[in-house]
Design a protein around this motif. Structure first.
Motif, PDB file in Angstrom:
ATOM      1  N   GLN A   1     -54.402  58.619  81.262  1.00 23.41           N
ATOM      2  CA  GLN A   1     -55.552  58.078  80.527  1.00 23.41           C
ATOM      3  C   GLN A   1     -55.282  57.770  79.050  1.00 23.41           C
ATOM      4  N   HIS A   2     -54.006  57.721  78.643  1.00 26.88           N
ATOM      5  CA  HIS A   2     -53.722  57.269  77.277  1.00 26.88           C
ATOM      6  C   HIS A   2     -53.970  55.775  77.188  1.00 26.88           C
ATOM      7  N   THR A   3     -54.575  55.346  76.096  1.00 26.70           N
ATOM      8  CA  THR A   3     -54.678  53.916  75.814  1.00 26.70           C
ATOM      9  C   THR A   3     -53.919  53.657  74.524  1.00 26.70           C
TER      10      THR A   3
ATOM     11  N   ARG B   1     -42.139  53.791  81.352  1.00 22.89           N
ATOM     12  CA  ARG B   1     -43.023  54.945  81.226  1.00 22.89           C
ATOM     13  C   ARG B   1     -43.931  54.792  80.014  1.00 22.89           C
ATOM     14  N   CYS B   2     -45.033  55.533  79.996  1.00 23.82           N
ATOM     15  CA  CYS B   2     -45.888  55.597  78.815  1.00 23.82           C
ATOM     16  C   CYS B   2     -45.098  56.185  77.648  1.00 23.82           C
ATOM     17  N   PRO B   3     -45.020  55.473  76.502  1.00 26.27           N
ATOM     18  CA  PRO B   3     -44.221  55.979  75.378  1.00 26.27           C
ATOM     19  C   PRO B   3     -44.765  57.298  74.809  1.00 26.27           C
ATOM     20  N   LYS B   4     -46.013  57.644  75.144  1.00 23.27           N
ATOM     21  CA  LYS B   4     -46.603  58.852  74.589  1.00 23.27           C
ATOM     22  C   LYS B   4     -46.320  60.087  75.456  1.00 23.27           C
ATOM     23  N   CYS B   5     -46.507  59.939  76.775  1.00 24.87           N
ATOM     24  CA  CYS B   5     -46.397  61.130  77.632  1.00 24.87           C
ATOM     25  C   CYS B   5     -45.339  60.999  78.721  1.00 24.87           C
ATOM     26  N   GLY B   6     -44.795  59.801  78.891  1.00 25.83           N
ATOM     27  CA  GLY B   6     -43.744  59.641  79.906  1.00 25.83           C
ATOM     28  C   GLY B   6     -44.255  59.480  81.330  1.00 25.83           C
ATOM     29  N   SER B   7     -45.577  59.385  81.502  1.00 25.59           N
ATOM     30  CA  SER B   7     -46.070  59.161  82.874  1.00 25.59           C
ATOM     31  C   SER B   7     -46.148  57.668  83.167  1.00 25.59           C
ATOM     32  N   LYS B   8     -46.530  57.334  84.388  1.00 19.45           N
ATOM     33  CA  LYS B   8     -46.494  55.928  84.832  1.00 19.45           C
ATOM     34  C   LYS B   8     -47.485  55.039  84.068  1.00 19.45           C
TER      35      LYS B   8
ATOM     36  N   LYS C   1     -52.361  51.251  79.372  1.00 16.13           N
ATOM     37  CA  LYS C   1     -53.017  52.474  79.845  1.00 16.13           C
ATOM     38  C   LYS C   1     -52.100  53.177  80.844  1.00 16.13           C
ATOM     39  N   CYS C   2     -52.008  54.504  80.707  1.00 15.92           N
ATOM     40  CA  CYS C   2     -51.113  55.250  81.590  1.00 15.92           C
ATOM     41  C   CYS C   2     -51.916  56.129  82.541  1.00 15.92           C
ATOM     42  N   GLU C   3     -51.203  56.734  83.472  1.00 19.24           N
ATOM     43  CA  GLU C   3     -51.786  57.644  84.466  1.00 19.24           C
ATOM     44  C   GLU C   3     -52.618  58.758  83.839  1.00 19.24           C
TER      45      GLU C   3
END
Ligand SMILES: [Zn+2]
Ligand SMILES: [Zn+2]
Ligand SMILES: [Zn+2]
Length: 286
Positions: free
Chosen positions: A12-14, A30-37, A8-10
């Motif tokens: 809210q991607h799961t 980083r989150c592979p989808k959006c690059g956030s933490k 789960k990223c900052e």
């Protein structure tokens, strides 16, 4: 270890990732989808291992992330891009383990002295999918071939370093055998006879069944009979050997496997292939 990680990223991607995808995400941090933490990871512990020295560490994902970053504390940080440190259970770890453990045989060491065109080995080349099915089923399937269209498994005796053309035709994956092992299993070089010789044998009552898998026509336009549709039949360049039956790698022991350069476990069958490739040595192009 189960090959699935929930991240789960900052924002809210799961995401559900394989262990290898997770390892990549940790390298990037980083989150592979959006690059956030990355905020949360499930399961909460992972284990990394160095395939060089077997150093390992089991810890939470942040610590594991730092481990992957720093490299193996015993072997030191890797200068090359291929780090020996991977999450246990991931495809990367399996490939690294295979690369560290497999026994490699140099093709040139199997060649006859001062004869780059000759060696004591034959190879069955095939496509990726057949290769996996052979290793999985433990059987090289015999296909109809030759003058009589009877089942046989085909091999080439061309030394590996000269197999480029043959691999383009038959496939880039290979299973290599000592010629002695193939002969012991009833195998033989394919036999090429021109029309007049085949006709002469027919006059004597024809070919016995045991010989049929090996017989092929050798025909050039100037020897082609008037009735023949194909005026040129010449497969001498394949330097073919055959076994007139299915070949079982459990009883006819392979010398080793041949992989396309740099593409050993890539593609859709890679992760499946590695489970079976383990048992065999690898013949390499050097
Ligand atoms: Zn995200
Ligand atoms: Zn190490
Ligand atoms: Zn075949």
């Amino acid at each position: 270890m189960q090959d699935e990680v929930t991240v789960k990223c900052e924002k809210q991607h799961t995401l559900k990732l394989s262990l290898s995808e997770f390892e990549e995400a940790l390298e990037w941090d980083r989150c592979p989808k959006c690059g956030s933490k990355i905020l949360e990871v499930e399961p909460d512990t992972f284990e990394v291992e160095c395939v060089n020295c077997t150093w390992s560490e089991e810890n939470d994902w942040q610590t594991i992330s730092a481990c992957l970053d720093q490299g193996c504390p015993r072997c030191g940080p890797e200068l090359e891009c291929d780090s020996p440190l991977h999450i246990i259970g991931s495809f990367y770890h399996k490939v690294a383990q295979y690369d560290a453990c497999t026994n490699r045989i140099a093709a040139t060491s199997l060649q006859r002295t001062s004869r780059a065109d000759y060696w004591e080995v034959v190879i069955h080349f095939c496509e990726h999918k057949e290769f996996l099915s052979i290793l999985k089923s433990g059987k090289i399937h015999a296909c109809r071939t030759g003058l009589f269209g009877v089942p046989a498994v085909c091999f080439t005796e061309t030394p590996l370093l000269l197999c480029e053309e043959i691999r383009r035709t038959h496939g880039d994956f290979g299973i290599a055998f000592q010629k002695s092992e193939i002969i012991r299993s009833g195998g033989n070089p394919a036999v090429y006879l021109q029309d007049s010789l085949i006709e002469a044998q027919k006059q004597m009552g024809g070919f016995c069944d045991d010989i049929k898998p090996f017989i092929n026509i050798l025909r050039i336009p100037s020897t082609a009979p008037k009735w023949s549709r194909k005026k040129k039949v010449d497969f001498l360049h394949e330097r073919e050997w055959r076994v007139g039956d299915h070949v079982d790698p459990n009883t006819t022991k392979p010398l080793g496997l041949v992989f396309p350069e740099g593409k050993k476990f890539s593609g859709p069958y890679g992760s499946n292939l590695i489970e079976y490739a383990y048992k065999y040595d690898e013949i390499v192009e050097r």
